[in-house]
Structure formats: structure tokens, C-alpha cells
Design an enzyme around this catalytic site. Sequence first.
Site, mmCIF file in Angstrom:
data_model
loop_
_atom_site.group_PDB
_atom_site.id
_atom_site.type_symbol
_atom_site.label_atom_id
_atom_site.label_comp_id
_atom_site.label_asym_id
_atom_site.label_seq_id
_atom_site.Cartn_x
_atom_site.Cartn_y
_atom_site.Cartn_z
ATOM 1 C CE1 TYR A 147 -4.139 1.878 0.601
ATOM 2 C CE2 TYR A 147 -2.738 3.209 2.021
ATOM 3 C CZ TYR A 147 -3.917 3.035 1.327
ATOM 4 O OH TYR A 147 -4.891 4.012 1.375
ATOM 5 C CD GLN A 149 -2.638 7.137 2.439
ATOM 6 O OE1 GLN A 149 -3.559 6.454 1.994
ATOM 7 N NE2 GLN A 149 -2.635 7.600 3.670
ATOM 8 N NE ARG A 318 19.077 -8.761 38.435
ATOM 9 C CZ ARG A 318 20.328 -8.713 37.963
ATOM 10 N NH1 ARG A 318 20.870 -9.777 37.394
ATOM 11 N NH2 ARG A 318 21.036 -7.615 38.056
ATOM 12 N N GLY A 414 19.555 -3.538 33.391
ATOM 13 C CA GLY A 414 20.517 -3.573 32.298
ATOM 14 C C GLY A 414 20.242 -4.662 31.285
ATOM 15 C CD GLU A 437 -1.550 2.986 7.848
ATOM 16 O OE1 GLU A 437 -2.474 3.728 7.495
ATOM 17 O OE2 GLU A 437 -0.650 2.599 7.085
#
Lengths: 694, 694
Positions: A147, A149, A318, A414, A437
Amino acid sequence: MGSLTVQNKQTRLMAQARASATFNPYKLTCIIYKDEQTVLKRREAFRRVEKATGTADQSKLPREYADVSREGVYREGVRLGTASFVDGLLHDHDFFSGMDQRYTLSNCTPYGLHYMMFIPTIEEQATSEQAAYWLPLARSGTINGAYCQTELAHGTFVRGIETTATLDTKTDEFVVNTPTFTAAKFWPGAMASSCTHVILMARLIIARKDYGVHPFIIQLRDLDDFSPMPGVELGDIGMKMGYNGTTNGYAIFHNVRIPRDWLLMRHASVDRDGTYNKPKHDKFAYLTMLYARATIAQGSGFKLAQAATIATRFSVVREQGLGPNGEENADGSETTIISYRSQNFRLFTIISRAYAILFTAPTLEGLYASLRNVGETQDFGSLGYYHMLLAGLKAWNTQVAADGTEDARKCCGGHGYILTSGLPSIVAEAAAPATFEGENYVMYQQVGRYLLKCLKVLKVGRRIDPRMGDLEKAFNMYAGGDEIHYCQAKNEQFLDPEVQLSIFEHRAIRLLIKCDEAIEKSQRNGGLSPAKAWNQHMMGIIAAARAYMELVVLQEFIHGVSRINDPAINAALSRLRSVFALTMIVHPQSYDAISFVDGNYIRRDQLAQISSCVNYLLDELLPDAIALTDAWDFTDASLCSAIGQYDGNAYETLMSWTRQLPMNKDLNEKGSACMEAWERWTKLALKPELRAML
Amino acid sequence: MGSLTVQNKQTRLMAQARASATFNPYKLTCIIYKDEQTVLKRREAFRRVEKATGTADQSKLPREYADVSREGVYREGVRLGTASFVDGLLHDHDFFSGMDQRYTLSNCTPYGLHYMMFIPTIEEQATSEQAAYWLPLARSGTINGAYCQTELAHGTFVRGIETTATLDTKTDEFVVNTPTFTAAKFWPGAMASSCTHVILMARLIIARKDYGVHPFIIQLRDLDDFSPMPGVELGDIGMKMGYNGTTNGYAIFHNVRIPRDWLLMRHASVDRDGTYNKPKHDKFAYLTMLYARATIAQGSGFKLAQAATIATRFSVVREQGLGPNGEENADGSETTIISYRSQNFRLFTIISRAYAILFTAPTLEGLYASLRNVGETQDFGSLGYYHMLLAGLKAWNTQVAADGTEDARKCCGGHGYILTSGLPSIVAEAAAPATFEGENYVMYQQVGRYLLKCLKVLKVGRRIDPRMGDLEKAFNMYAGGDEIHYCQAKNEQFLDPEVQLSIFEHRAIRLLIKCDEAIEKSQRNGGLSPAKAWNQHMMGIIAAARAYMELVVLQEFIHGVSRINDPAINAALSRLRSVFALTMIVHPQSYDAISFVDGNYIRRDQLAQISSCVNYLLDELLPDAIALTDAWDFTDASLCSAIGQYDGNAYETLMSWTRQLPMNKDLNEKGSACMEAWERWTKLALKPELRAML
């Protein structure tokens, strides 16, 4: 899914966290994907595609991390994209038409716009003769459409497009040109190097008269040798934050000739003699963008859920610190980071927002279907409503997904900053839809415009579109001046969906009335033009539009949960819905939360009670953290994350993938990037007598 | 700077926007960089480095966009980093010690940690004998040092570090080992392939007794052939969102032996016989991280200013739409996007926050100097205060920079998503400091802990550290229960810095008292342990800490502007300071803005007046948009942005750079990525009879 063969501290922590669930996540998976049959079919499709592409084996470093060069990433994108494109064709399913096997909007692949925009545009804009020619080619996948445009200097404002298609009545052709360098097509997905045809949005010119932007079909590449068609210059716009598995392209047209009937003529048409027959409704040209918005708004929830899944899994394995205020663990053992309130507050806010977006799906699917039928039903009167709701949901869903994925990434510290965590690409992929869009700030203004029109009708005592009943209800309840209304709820009553709804209703209508009055005042007393008054209060208009969308989303969430029969799942998602509603008020990063209290509908002591409710809900939900994210049924390959592995084996996977990086294979060998840098630069820099040689 | 030789619509728009300034931006440049002499010296350094690296010529596609492979980006990073490193050594300046020539924190370069952490650690932690040996080597640039602390499983919580340095009294050496795979050093900058030595943070073990984490020096690579030292395994942790011009590395140690006196022994020391002499103060080991936070907090303002510069320049040349509500331009001409209130509201908020961070520089520099002297002054009592202020400014500055750069990027729509816009790398570089050297949520809790201690002292009627006078003043003014205090200001009185200050003071002390009471109540009535109570109210503690930091930042802004004598500049920056203070309240994305009103210090009608003030200020500031960003004196090469060119030539530069991309040189030639993808995948996918071959 991963296997639990590996046993270490992290996999044991994951197994414990998974075992603490209060409901069966597989049952929730069947709700998320509508029914069990679909879940099983989807899993089959994923198995086939991951087997064909070799991505299932998580012991191997994913190729996209091994070669991050522009060419390498594109090659891998075509390789993976082809696998899912062909799987859909061979096994007749559309699981990868809207999102690819990584749950990214499929316009990130070389084939995605074919289903997202090319085919729908033909279905909507082509005459039956045109459809009979193009649709078989497209649906059988013998051409790959896109498309076209956006231009270098023209985006959301479609009317600004400069590319021309001029009728040549002698040859019965259109001649397509790029009149200025700012008119170069710039951005269309798959255009540089993957698609064969595109829908071209260009100005229709007949006998020097400009009839505005219309949809054409134009072939960009030869189907046999793939060379660009005569007069077509194509190129890649280069590396972007994400979406690099495809080439967003630029195109410049020099007298490219196409048959007259490659103008899609269902609505506006041009006769052999050059007569222009104008459409019944001028919005048709934009319908395809509306379809795309429905897909985009829905897809953003899955991106957010992916980020939430990785961040939640990492947070249960963690460990850091000795507990809150460093006081908890006398024995010096560290605490899993999900135990910290700041971490689980952020994680569950993100999870709740992913589900909030999920529950807007039925409405979005309904809108999509209705829009696809506008041609048949001739229900032009509804277009404004459809447009408003799609613009609003696109803006709200994508903004929440963009912000939420980034916060989820930050939740991983990190390690969330490394590509192999999978999060940087998810953040980048979630960021794009907030812009493409229809830029979100523009979308919200379009919502605001529609709402202000509704308000004017309500103010003169007339009814509005029944589909806007929520606004009418809020108007009738609260329009009498907001200072006279107070929320009566206290303590655990804030867990009541009706109470939550009333807070959002009051805020939505109050902000709307507030900006309506402000605009009128600026014109009446301030003597400003309508445009200037609008500009002065643009932030207020956007705030009112956003507040209305948040009311809509909460309604959808409440409605969605109410349909869930499994008591355990209903209970968990009810808690999550309350977390959603209440954190929209008390989360420090919620947009415009100040507007919940500046009308005095909620008082300060109530805010404290709301915070207590959130604390209560988070404690209740902690055992379900893994189940609520497992339920999305993401495969390890689809997450592509070393730290988000299903089995929790984050550190070993991260180190294993890191050691497999090509850079590390020959790090210290002659000719490697490291050694070359040493020879050419560092060695000379560190030897004062050699610095002159640099 | 760019040249104005090109003339087109965009460059004309830029020239107009630049001509409308109400002050001389060069004079502001001399304020930003302290004095004219520094400005001129810096410009000379930039000219030399940009000439040496060939980056000044903006007609050429910057190399970092031409080759984005892991190796290519690293090579370019070493090439550019070496140029600035050597320029500083040859011309005896430190312009590139804290930030590189792209205004990124210099730990993004292969040499930056040498100045940011390696040298300061030696200066602070080494005995005079050790300093006499190491500092000449380091300062002359004959070794390149880095800082090795973070491990695969251990980050901000330094005490969790597992790497061991065990004394061998027989050989008088330390033996360094990585005891478990989770103890692998992971993340240290420049470590994989650029540095020669590092400060190693490891557990000091003597005769099986663990004395905790201490700083050592260890050599990683041979100075002649650059090969890793025996027993050292080094690797790159791979591509990250940003910072890829250096290699953040992993390191695994197998019985690596270093002399005993490579333990930095100024504070804690170990004798020949293995006797351990403990330090007077246990915080010394963390001082280097504090130095780094001062640099990080300051640097984030420049990143934000870079993003603001690019977005502002693009906004004055980008045209879209027919004006507000599509109503303004009857002639159909488009409007520059900076004219839209939503756009200039966002841009000036970002610009004002960049200046806000800039004005925290004197305090940060003062803190840095004081910390560097703690060893001499033995002023241990101040460490807590220094630590709190640095933690808070690091967290606030970096968070604002991370969010602001991303919003600036979004302000540029699709073009802001392409690498060549320069914005994606700026966003990625601004995102990192929000996480490294102390995760921001942890930092805010440390601020909160300090403030709560101060409050307890004030509550019993005692004085606190005079440097916390602002808190004491706020306590004395507003502690008597916030419901009894109301802001008396109205309309333009909100432009008064004293009024703004009172709003921030009231909020800061109120939030602090609120969470102090909540924590006490949870323990007294709720029977929670201190840790559990802290956890329940963690979000409130973080909110109170952030509110205090915002009070501090506003004070700095007011103070900084008050010292500016040039009336025109003072006027413009006073407006900007008001935009800063008032948008912290009314910007929809301001953190926790709800807390400005939930105490009823500001009423709803006053909020509307504040919004009117912001509208007024933005209209006043619009002519200065370019001047306020030009003043930061960024060269085109330092921005590396096609759409942020000084001369405004955005579109031609973007298209020119795009055409120069290597991918586009051979796009349609045999063997190119595009044609290879066609031959291997797309062609087969589009031919049903060939699909089986895939």
C-alpha cells in the site's frame, strides 16, 4: 514451550512461581484465542513454522541476533516471513495475516501488507470486474501487494499528497509521475524489495483538472526477474528502530503508464472519454486506513503482553537486595525483584493494560466487519462513529502499548537493554504503531471533534447516536455542574466495577464540557477564530478524547470479564480489572490522572483508600503473575528472549547466546573487528610517540 | 554548522524561524558553557575532531548509518572515540572526558570509562605509592582503564557480588576467580575489546574469611599484542539498544594472579602477613559510582537538548494539515507543525526540561568536588547528604531525559523512526542512564530514606543539616496539616517564581508526611514489620522523593536564571522556567501530577488559570524556539540527523543520505540481499507449484 530438563536456582524459582497459580492458565488461553480448537490449530501452525525455520531450538542463538547488518536482518525477515506466508496458503489459515509468528503487526514482514491493506482495498474499492481479475491473483499469493500512500513530505494529511496519475485519453492510460522531490513515495512497507504490486494513492488528473487523491493499482516489479518496472526508481529508506525484516521503501515515478482500469472504480470512476463520475461518499478512499487501524489497535495488546511476559518471568528469577528497605533478609539471602512493591505495581499495571487492550477486540472486530460492509449497507451515516471509535482505540491502545513495553523493559534493568533480551525489538515494534496509520495526537483530535458535536446535540436536549449511549448517560447524570457530584464510595467499595465506571464517566463528561465551554468562551469573549480557539484548547480537547476512550476501554474490560464463566479465572481477571481501573488513577505515569481529582468527584481520603485497594489487589494477584502471562501462550521462539524463557533459565541462556555471538568467535584473532581496531587505532592512541600517525 | 547555500521551501522556513528570535543565541551559548573562551576552545576541538574523522561534511551519509553490523558499528566507534581521546591528550583539554563529540556519555566510547571511573577511583582509593605508579600511566593515556563491577546476576546491589580475590601469602598475590557462572562479570563498558586494565570489584578473601567487596586493579590485555592475559576469558555481550561503538563485555577469571599491592589500599589494606586493616568508613568502595552519577546526571541534559533541537528544527520545516481543526488555511496551503498547540506544548516542555537539567550542573559539580575531597576533609558526616542528592538528581535527570527524548522522537512522526533522523540513537542513549549506575527506582528509595530520617528529626523540633533548609522551611510552613493551606495566587500570579516554589514546597513536604504517617500506621495498627510497611508504601516513598527532587530542580532553575544579566535572555529563560514549573502540573505525562491537587492546595479554577498561563507563555516563546535550541551549539555532525540540519534542509538531506545507503547501491543487482531474497524465498512463495521446495 521450553523444557524443564535444566535444573538450577532460576528454573526452581520459576517452577515455584508457576505452581502458585489460582487458576488453570490453559483455560484462559482458550478464552484469549476464543476457543480450544483455535488454540490447538494455532499451536500446530506455530510448530510447523518454527520447525521449518529452525527457531524452536532455544539452545541456538537466534539468527537475527547473530547478523544485525541491514542485509542480514532483511534476509532473515524474508526467510521467516516466507515461512508464515506459505504456511497460511498451504494450510488455509490467517493466523499470520494480521500478526507474524513473533506477534508483530504483519506489516513488519515482506508479505503482511498484502493481507492488511492490499486485498481489503481491492475488495472494497474495485468494481466486480476488477475484483474478478485481481482477487484470484492476490488470494492465491501469486502476487505480493502493498500500500503506497505516504510521501517524503506528506503523511497523515492525505489530501496533501502530490503524486499524480494523469489520464492520457489517446492511449486510455494513466501516466504516473512524481512531480517534485518532496512527492517521492517514502515509507510504504515491503515496497523497496519485496512486493510486486501496490495500491497507489495519487491525484487523479484529467485534462489538467485535479480530482483529488484516488486509489490505483500499479506494478512495481517484474514477476519473472523481479526487476523494477520501467520508470520506477525503488530504494530502502534504511534501518529503522524496528520493522527491519522488511524494507520500507521510497519510490519515484517517471511517466509510468498503467491501463485506465487500474484505477479502482467502484466508487469514483473515469470513462473511456475522460468523463469523471464522482463517488457517492468521499470518505471511501480512506477506508483501507480504517481497516488497518482495527488490526493495529488489536495487535498492540499482544506486543504489550509479550513485554509483560518477559519482564514477569525475569522478575521471578532475578534476585536483588535484602528485601524492602534492605531490612527483610537477616540471613543475607537476596530477594526476587517481583517481591518489591514498586516492581509488582509496575508489572501488574502493564499486565492489566495488556488485558484491557485484549478486551477491546470484540468491538474492533465488529467495527472491521461493519466497515467492510459499508459498501453493501450504504450505511454512510455510521462512518463518523466508526472513524471516531477506531481513531480513539488505535491511539489509546498503541500509546499504552508503547509506554508499557518500555516500562517493562526498564523493569529488567541492564539486561533489558541488550538485544538478546528480546525487549529492545519489542519496544521498537510497539513504538511504531503510535505513529503510523494516523499519528495519535491527530487521532485524539478527531475523537474530540466527534464528541464535541455530540455534546452540542445533547445540550439542546436532543438524543445522539444510540451507540453513544454511554456519553448520553454520563451527560444526563453529571452535566449539571461537576462540583455538585461526589463519589460516595469508600474503602473496598472501590473494587466495585460500577463505582469505577462512575469515576470514569464523571471525568469523561466533565472534561468534555470543560473544553467545550473554554472553546466557546475564547471565541465569544476572546474574539478568537474557531481555528485559533481550537488551537488554544487543543490539549484540553485531547484530554477529553483520551478520557472518553478510557471510559470505553473500562466498559469493555468489565463486559469481557462478565462473560467468563470459570470462577477462578473470573476472580483473577476481576482483580486485574480493578488494578487497571484504579492504577489509571494512582499510577504516577498514568496520563492526565490529575483530571480524576480536580473536579472534586474524588476526595483526598478516597485516593488513599484507592491506593490501599491497589496494595490489597497486588498481594492477591502475586501468585498469578506467571499464570496471567503464560496464558497468552507465547512460544519461546516467538518471544526470542534469553531472559524470558518459559523454564526460567535466564542466565544460562543469556550467557550461552552471548558466547555464540560471531563477534566472540574470533574476538582475539588477527583480522577480527577487535584486533583490527587495536592495530589501526587503539595501539597508536596508547603510544604517545605514535599518536601523530593517527 | 550547516551552510545556507541550498535554498528551498524548508531552508526558507528555517531562516524565518531563526530570524524571529528575541535574543542573541550566541550569548546564551556562552552562558551554557560558562564563558566565551570555553565556547571558542570547544568549537576548535570539535572542528579538529570532525575534520580528522571527516564527519563535518553533511552531504555524505554518516558511516554509522552505512554499516550497522556489530563489527561495523564497533569499528566506527573506536575510530571516532580514538580521535576525541587523542585530541584531548594532544591539546590538553577534557571536553570529551565526560561526553563524547556526539554529546553521549563517554562510557559509550572505548575510552570513556578511563576518565569517568578508572582514574577517579585510583585518585580516591590508591595509596600515594600506588597513585605514583598508576596515575602517570593513566593520565598519559598509555593504558586504557575501565571499571569492572556488575555481574551476570548482580547489579545495583553491590554486596551481592560473587567474584573472589583470595590472598596467597606464599606468593604475596591475590588469586582472582569467578566461582559460579552467575558471577561472570557482565556489562562493564569497553571491557571486551578496548581497555587494557580495569578496576575490579571483588570479594577480598584472606584465610577463608570474607572481608567483603574491595577495589583491585587487574590487567586484562597485553600491552604489546593486546591478547587477553592468562586465565582471562573476554567477550562482547552483543548489540544493545545503543552504546554499540564500544563493547560492553563479559569476563570470566580462572586463577588470575595479581600482586597484593594491586588492591587499592588507601582505606582498607592488607599487610604482607595477611593482616587486614579495615577502613575508617565503609562507604569508600562506592565513591566512584557517586562520581559517575554526577557526570551521568549532567550529561542527560545534553541528550535531551539534542533531541529537542532536532524535533524543533523539523517542526519548523515540516508542514501538515490546514491548521487547527483543519479550518485555518482557506487557500489549502499546509501549516508548519510547530504551529499546532499540541506540538509546541510538547516541544517547549522538553526544551524547558533540558534547561532545568542544565541548571542543576553547578550543584552537581559542587557535589563532585566535595566527594573528591572527602578523603582529605574526612567529612564523612556529609556522605549521606551527598549520596541522597546525587541519587535523586541522577534519577530525576535521567528519567526526564529518557521520556523527553522519546516524546521528541514521536513529535517527528514516521521520520523520527528512521536511524538517519538521529533520534533513535539519541533515545537509546538517553534510555541507558535511567538504568545503569543505580536503577532509578532504587535511587528514589534511597532519597526517600534520607528524607524520612530528616522528617523524624524535624518532628521532634530539632534542626536538620542546614543544606536541607528547603525541607525545614517547607516543614515549618506547611506541616500543620495540609488541608488548612491554600494557594492564594490567581491568573498571571502563577508566573511568579515564589508562587511556583510554594506549590512545589507544599507538595514535597505533604507527600513526605503522608508516607511517613502511612508507614507508622501500618506498623502500629497494621502490625507490619518495618520492611513490610516500607514495601506497602514504596510507591508513596518514591513519589515523595521525586516531589522533593522536583522542588530542588525548580530552585536551581530559578537561581540559575537569576544570575543571567542579559535582559532579553533573562526574559526568555524566565518564561521557560515558568513553562517548566507549570507543565510539571498540567502536562498530561508529568509524573504524579495528581499530587499537586489532591491536597487541595491548588483548586480547580486555579488549574484552569495555570493552563491559561501556559498558553500565554507558549505564544510568547514560539519566536524563540530555534534560538533556544541553537544556543546549545550542537554541530550538524554531533547531531548526525538528516532532519535536524542547522539550515533546515531536512528532505533533501534525508533523500540524499537514503540514496547513499549501501543496500540501495546494488538493490537490483544479482547477489544483492534483495535479489538473493527473491531467488531463495519470494519467487518460490509466489509460484504455487514451487512452494513445496521451501
